[in-house]
Design an enzyme around this catalytic site. Sequence first.
Site, short mmCIF file in Angstrom:
data_model
loop_
_atom_site.label_atom_id
_atom_site.label_comp_id
_atom_site.label_asym_id
_atom_site.label_seq_id
_atom_site.Cartn_x
_atom_site.Cartn_y
_atom_site.Cartn_z
N VAL A 15 -56.76 62.02 4.44
CA VAL A 15 -56.73 63.47 4.23
C VAL A 15 -57.89 64.09 4.99
CG1 VAL A 15 -56.89 65.33 2.54
CG2 VAL A 15 -55.70 63.20 1.94
N ASN A 205 -63.01 66.09 9.75
CA ASN A 205 -63.55 64.98 10.55
C ASN A 205 -64.69 64.22 9.84
OD1 ASN A 205 -61.82 65.57 12.80
ND2 ASN A 205 -63.21 67.27 13.30
N ARG A 206 -64.73 64.33 8.52
CA ARG A 206 -65.73 63.64 7.70
C ARG A 206 -67.16 64.11 7.99
NH1 ARG A 206 -61.44 62.64 5.70
NH2 ARG A 206 -60.73 60.62 4.92
N LEU A 207 -67.31 65.27 8.61
CA LEU A 207 -68.64 65.80 8.88
C LEU A 207 -69.01 66.75 7.73
CD1 LEU A 207 -70.65 65.33 11.21
CD2 LEU A 207 -69.94 67.55 12.13
#
Length: 234
Positions: A15, A205-207
């Site tokens: 996700v 983007n997991r940032l």
Amino acid sequence: MDTSPSAGLAAVRRVDYRGDGLVESDLAASPFLQAQAWIDAALAAADERDDVPEPTAISVATVDESGAPDVRTVLMRFFDERGPGFVTNLESAKSRELQADPRVAAALTWPAIYRAIRFRGRAELVGRDEVEAYFDSRPYGSRLSAWASDQSRPAADRAELERRWQEALERFPDTGSDHDVPVPDFWGGWRVVCDEVEFWAGRSNRLHDRIVFRRTGEGTLADPDAWTRQRLQP
């Protein structure tokens, strides 16, 4: 032997967290104000959508007598400038662990809105007047369950729990009063007196955004001068 990340999973679900994030310019002056704003937003989301079913569910981590970590999820029943709190049997496993070692961590997590708050500090008992006021506000059946359950102790089967609840029902019949079931002496609450509060906001983007308040002086969660803040890498 398959040691790939997906081993044992039918499929890896991915996700992309498209949350609002958290930037310093939008951050409240104190951890209390920031936490209260997010808690209020989660409560509002719970009224509007189906994927935030228990917005005050809080995971509480302790250490047992051997030093091993222990964690469970309860409902946060208190939150003010002193910190988050919950109610429980004072002879339960979590209470015994906190009595032996008051170090505690807790987390509110709202996956559907890509937010979480982590609290770290020490536990202290909630005042008896606050406990009694909360207990009297509980539904009748929940008040009975406080008497019926030897929390964390073994039970022979479901029938034993039902029998104990029936005994409590007969002992404290429903009169329609908030005071028809007294507060058990062995029932109370714990509050997390925080030394650290971290706010996590999911990003694409997991940032992700992580901003932590750390205690640097005396004061409550609402006192900006008692805290410093820092961004952490995700």
